[in-house]
Design a protein around this motif. Sequence first.
Motif, PDB file in Angstrom:
ATOM      1  N   ARG A  91       0.835  -1.219   0.000  1.00  0.00           N
ATOM      2  CA  ARG A  91       0.000   0.000   0.000  1.00  0.00           C
ATOM      3  C   ARG A  91       0.857   1.251   0.000  1.00  0.00           C
ATOM      4  NH1 ARG A  91      -1.661  -4.836   2.641  1.00  0.00           N
ATOM      5  NH2 ARG A  91      -3.934  -4.955   2.773  1.00  0.00           N
ATOM      6  N   SER A  92       2.169   1.116   0.020  1.00  0.00           N
ATOM      7  CA  SER A  92       3.049   2.276  -0.099  1.00  0.00           C
ATOM      8  C   SER A  92       4.148   1.927  -1.087  1.00  0.00           C
ATOM      9  CB  SER A  92       3.671   2.630   1.262  1.00  0.00           C
ATOM     10  OG  SER A  92       4.528   1.587   1.694  1.00  0.00           O
ATOM     11  N   ALA A  93       4.711   2.946  -1.716  1.00  0.00           N
ATOM     12  CA  ALA A  93       5.845   2.708  -2.625  1.00  0.00           C
ATOM     13  C   ALA A  93       7.006   2.097  -1.841  1.00  0.00           C
ATOM     14  CB  ALA A  93       6.271   4.020  -3.286  1.00  0.00           C
ATOM     15  N   PHE A  94       7.181   2.555  -0.605  1.00  0.00           N
ATOM     16  CA  PHE A  94       8.319   2.119   0.192  1.00  0.00           C
ATOM     17  C   PHE A  94       8.305   0.623   0.454  1.00  0.00           C
ATOM     18  CE2 PHE A  94      10.572   1.592   4.306  1.00  0.00           C
ATOM     19  CZ  PHE A  94      11.800   2.102   3.941  1.00  0.00           C
ATOM     20  N   GLU A  95       7.134   0.067   0.733  1.00  0.00           N
ATOM     21  CA  GLU A  95       7.055  -1.368   1.024  1.00  0.00           C
ATOM     22  C   GLU A  95       6.882  -2.219  -0.240  1.00  0.00           C
ATOM     23  OE1 GLU A  95       7.769  -2.931   3.666  1.00  0.00           O
ATOM     24  OE2 GLU A  95       7.767  -1.351   5.185  1.00  0.00           O
ATOM     25  N   ASP A 172      -1.373   1.931   6.912  1.00  0.00           N
ATOM     26  CA  ASP A 172      -1.663   1.984   5.473  1.00  0.00           C
ATOM     27  C   ASP A 172      -2.725   0.984   5.031  1.00  0.00           C
ATOM     28  OD1 ASP A 172       0.142   4.016   4.853  1.00  0.00           O
ATOM     29  OD2 ASP A 172       1.824   2.607   4.658  1.00  0.00           O
ATOM     30  N   LEU A 173      -3.179   0.123   5.936  1.00  0.00           N
ATOM     31  CA  LEU A 173      -4.003  -1.013   5.510  1.00  0.00           C
ATOM     32  C   LEU A 173      -5.338  -0.599   4.889  1.00  0.00           C
ATOM     33  CD1 LEU A 173      -3.332  -3.679   8.300  1.00  0.00           C
ATOM     34  CD2 LEU A 173      -2.449  -3.611   5.963  1.00  0.00           C
ATOM     35  N   ASP A 174      -5.813   0.594   5.229  1.00  0.00           N
ATOM     36  CA  ASP A 174      -7.093   1.019   4.671  1.00  0.00           C
ATOM     37  C   ASP A 174      -6.957   1.794   3.361  1.00  0.00           C
ATOM     38  OD1 ASP A 174      -9.006  -0.108   6.429  1.00  0.00           O
ATOM     39  OD2 ASP A 174      -8.360   1.302   7.987  1.00  0.00           O
TER      40      ASP A 174
ATOM     41  N   GLU B 116      14.973  15.224  -6.773  1.00  0.00           N
ATOM     42  CA  GLU B 116      15.462  14.243  -7.756  1.00  0.00           C
ATOM     43  C   GLU B 116      15.238  12.812  -7.269  1.00  0.00           C
ATOM     44  OE1 GLU B 116      18.953  15.682 -10.667  1.00  0.00           O
ATOM     45  OE2 GLU B 116      19.604  15.171  -8.631  1.00  0.00           O
ATOM     46  N   LEU B 117      15.432  12.599  -5.976  1.00  0.00           N
ATOM     47  CA  LEU B 117      15.222  11.264  -5.412  1.00  0.00           C
ATOM     48  C   LEU B 117      13.753  10.868  -5.523  1.00  0.00           C
ATOM     49  CD1 LEU B 117      15.931   8.744  -3.763  1.00  0.00           C
ATOM     50  CD2 LEU B 117      15.832  10.157  -1.682  1.00  0.00           C
ATOM     51  N   LEU B 118      12.878  11.784  -5.171  1.00  0.00           N
ATOM     52  CA  LEU B 118      11.448  11.498  -5.254  1.00  0.00           C
ATOM     53  C   LEU B 118      11.044  11.207  -6.708  1.00  0.00           C
ATOM     54  CD1 LEU B 118       8.758  11.383  -3.669  1.00  0.00           C
ATOM     55  CD2 LEU B 118       8.444  13.818  -4.224  1.00  0.00           C
ATOM     56  N   ALA B 119      11.560  12.005  -7.630  1.00  0.00           N
ATOM     57  CA  ALA B 119      11.225  11.789  -9.050  1.00  0.00           C
ATOM     58  C   ALA B 119      11.772  10.451  -9.536  1.00  0.00           C
ATOM     59  CB  ALA B 119      11.787  12.937  -9.893  1.00  0.00           C
ATOM     60  N   THR B 135      -1.789   6.043  -7.225  1.00  0.00           N
ATOM     61  CA  THR B 135      -2.801   5.482  -6.326  1.00  0.00           C
ATOM     62  C   THR B 135      -2.280   5.340  -4.898  1.00  0.00           C
ATOM     63  OG1 THR B 135      -2.210   3.141  -6.613  1.00  0.00           O
ATOM     64  CG2 THR B 135      -3.653   4.103  -8.281  1.00  0.00           C
ATOM     65  N   LEU B 136      -0.994   5.592  -4.694  1.00  0.00           N
ATOM     66  CA  LEU B 136      -0.380   5.409  -3.365  1.00  0.00           C
ATOM     67  C   LEU B 136      -0.131   6.764  -2.711  1.00  0.00           C
ATOM     68  CD1 LEU B 136       2.317   2.695  -4.266  1.00  0.00           C
ATOM     69  CD2 LEU B 136       0.010   2.312  -3.354  1.00  0.00           C
ATOM     70  N   ARG B 137      -0.082   6.750  -1.391  1.00  0.00           N
ATOM     71  CA  ARG B 137       0.307   7.968  -0.675  1.00  0.00           C
ATOM     72  C   ARG B 137       1.758   8.325  -1.007  1.00  0.00           C
ATOM     73  NH1 ARG B 137       3.951   6.546   2.977  1.00  0.00           N
ATOM     74  NH2 ARG B 137       3.826   4.548   4.060  1.00  0.00           N
ATOM     75  N   SER B 138       2.122   9.577  -0.770  1.00  0.00           N
ATOM     76  CA  SER B 138       3.505   9.998  -1.002  1.00  0.00           C
ATOM     77  C   SER B 138       4.425   9.371   0.041  1.00  0.00           C
ATOM     78  CB  SER B 138       3.614  11.522  -0.899  1.00  0.00           C
ATOM     79  OG  SER B 138       2.867  12.124  -1.923  1.00  0.00           O
ATOM     80  N   PRO B 139       5.656   9.108  -0.331  1.00  0.00           N
ATOM     81  CA  PRO B 139       6.619   8.612   0.664  1.00  0.00           C
ATOM     82  C   PRO B 139       6.839   9.648   1.763  1.00  0.00           C
ATOM     83  CG  PRO B 139       7.484   8.388  -1.573  1.00  0.00           C
ATOM     84  CD  PRO B 139       6.245   9.216  -1.675  1.00  0.00           C
ATOM     85  N   THR B 140       7.063   9.146   2.969  1.00  0.00           N
ATOM     86  CA  THR B 140       7.382  10.057   4.072  1.00  0.00           C
ATOM     87  C   THR B 140       8.852  10.471   3.991  1.00  0.00           C
ATOM     88  OG1 THR B 140       8.081   8.278   5.540  1.00  0.00           O
ATOM     89  CG2 THR B 140       5.736   8.825   5.540  1.00  0.00           C
ATOM     90  N   ARG B 141       9.187  11.503   4.755  1.00  0.00           N
ATOM     91  CA  ARG B 141      10.580  11.942   4.796  1.00  0.00           C
ATOM     92  C   ARG B 141      11.490  10.801   5.273  1.00  0.00           C
ATOM     93  NH1 ARG B 141      11.501  17.945   6.995  1.00  0.00           N
ATOM     94  NH2 ARG B 141       9.607  18.072   5.718  1.00  0.00           N
ATOM     95  N   LYS B 142      10.994  10.062   6.269  1.00  0.00           N
ATOM     96  CA  LYS B 142      11.779   8.959   6.833  1.00  0.00           C
ATOM     97  C   LYS B 142      11.988   7.858   5.794  1.00  0.00           C
ATOM     98  CE  LYS B 142      11.602   5.735  10.732  1.00  0.00           C
ATOM     99  NZ  LYS B 142      10.721   5.171  11.770  1.00  0.00           N
ATOM    100  N   GLU B 143      10.950   7.569   5.040  1.00  0.00           N
ATOM    101  CA  GLU B 143      11.078   6.547   3.993  1.00  0.00           C
ATOM    102  C   GLU B 143      12.083   6.987   2.930  1.00  0.00           C
ATOM    103  OE1 GLU B 143       6.587   4.508   4.220  1.00  0.00           O
ATOM    104  OE2 GLU B 143       6.999   6.113   2.769  1.00  0.00           O
ATOM    105  N   LEU B 144      12.000   8.246   2.533  1.00  0.00           N
ATOM    106  CA  LEU B 144      12.945   8.733   1.515  1.00  0.00           C
ATOM    107  C   LEU B 144      14.378   8.679   2.032  1.00  0.00           C
ATOM    108  CD1 LEU B 144      11.100  11.764  -0.127  1.00  0.00           C
ATOM    109  CD2 LEU B 144      11.689   9.567  -1.181  1.00  0.00           C
ATOM    110  N   ALA B 145      14.552   8.943   3.327  1.00  0.00           N
ATOM    111  CA  ALA B 145      15.903   8.920   3.897  1.00  0.00           C
ATOM    112  C   ALA B 145      16.490   7.510   3.886  1.00  0.00           C
ATOM    113  CB  ALA B 145      15.870   9.465   5.320  1.00  0.00           C
TER     114      ALA B 145
END
Lengths: 220, 220
Positions: A91-95, A172-174, B116-119, B135-145
């Motif tokens: 449900r997230s790009a990160f996961e 993120d599950l919802d 640039e990283l986000l793109a 369709t996904l939420r944006s990455p968080t700052r922590k995830e991008l790090a």
Amino acid sequence: MTAPDRTRVRRLPEKAVTDRAVLDAILDAAMVAHVAVVDDGQPYVLPMACARDRDRLLLHGSTGSRLMRRLATGASTCATVTLLDGLVYARSAFESSMNYRSAMILGTCRALEGEELLAGLRILTEHLLPARWNTLRSPTRKELAATSVLELPLTEWSVKVGDGPPDDDPADLDAPVWAGVVPLGITIGQPIDAPDLRGVHDPTTVVEQLIGRFARPVGE
Amino acid sequence: MTAPDRTRVRRLPEKAVTDRAVLDAILDAAMVAHVAVVDDGQPYVLPMACARDRDRLLLHGSTGSRLMRRLATGASTCATVTLLDGLVYARSAFESSMNYRSAMILGTCRALEGEELLAGLRILTEHLLPARWNTLRSPTRKELAATSVLELPLTEWSVKVGDGPPDDDPADLDAPVWAGVVPLGITIGQPIDAPDLRGVHDPTTVVEQLIGRFARPVGE
């Protein structure tokens, strides 16, 4: 050594596998290894046909290549085999990720010669083209002289396996998206006759053997 | 440079291709590149998710890895992408081979940061999971790090393509064996729902997009 310092999995160590049977299964399902060689400080990655034989990985190349000669004379190398099993829709790009099985082998190669070269070529051919070797004439001396088979011992290696469903943050599950895994498989297709085919016209056995070894059906 | 000395194809030069469109097509069909990095004289080959963006290849990893940090700080590298298209059954072991498309890119990477990283992450996600990003939420700052996207310019590269039927010695044509090519394809399988699926229950769009990009049907 199965997990010395150089091959210890530091990233995502929960994906590390130290079971030799898993290494063997990955190598036995592989057709190609990506093999590194450093020349004048520059690393190169060569795709090479591969086959496991007991405690060694055999790699196939040509004697004419400069990089192959470096490998054959004992340059430090790494051979990596990767099987892609699926795409993981979280449900997230990160996961989001991929499911895969990957083996990395470090060491130095030895070039096979004489009877060892012939035996190695047979093992490689039998792996990639199952049950084919005994139906073909023997290689000539000239052909063997132009063939290189390298042996890399399975002593220093690591395996990583990513599998299973997405591992989402509970928050993120919802999210209003589908989540799960889309499997990736390998298909053995309909054989295409050589235009100059004269001999046997039925490749059924060839294809059955290949399907048994390499097909990875995933249900379409 | 499309074919400088380091990437000139010396072995089987008839298989060398210098057409940039062929390079792009190989990279655009790939999910994983095998990327070399040398550490203390030892080469390693890492499988990394990849996506082409115009004149660069983007590679995805994690910031925590020592080898990734070496890549990010400009160590010489080589990224190789290999697509296996078929097994070539010749009338001799020597002429037996694989049909494949392979691209090798040499150079040094640059780690993307900030916008640039986000793109870059968006381009990688859109390549591997088409039509998913929006369709996904944006990455968080922590995830991008915790995310590393490396850029490798497509300046120094070579491509090899092996295709077509076996090329047998005329003296072998009467051998009593089948000869030809068995194609290898990639199958996109039936999606497997996440066990904790709550949201959308229809992955049809996901799968259609994937099939359009990565499936390589070969006729079973």
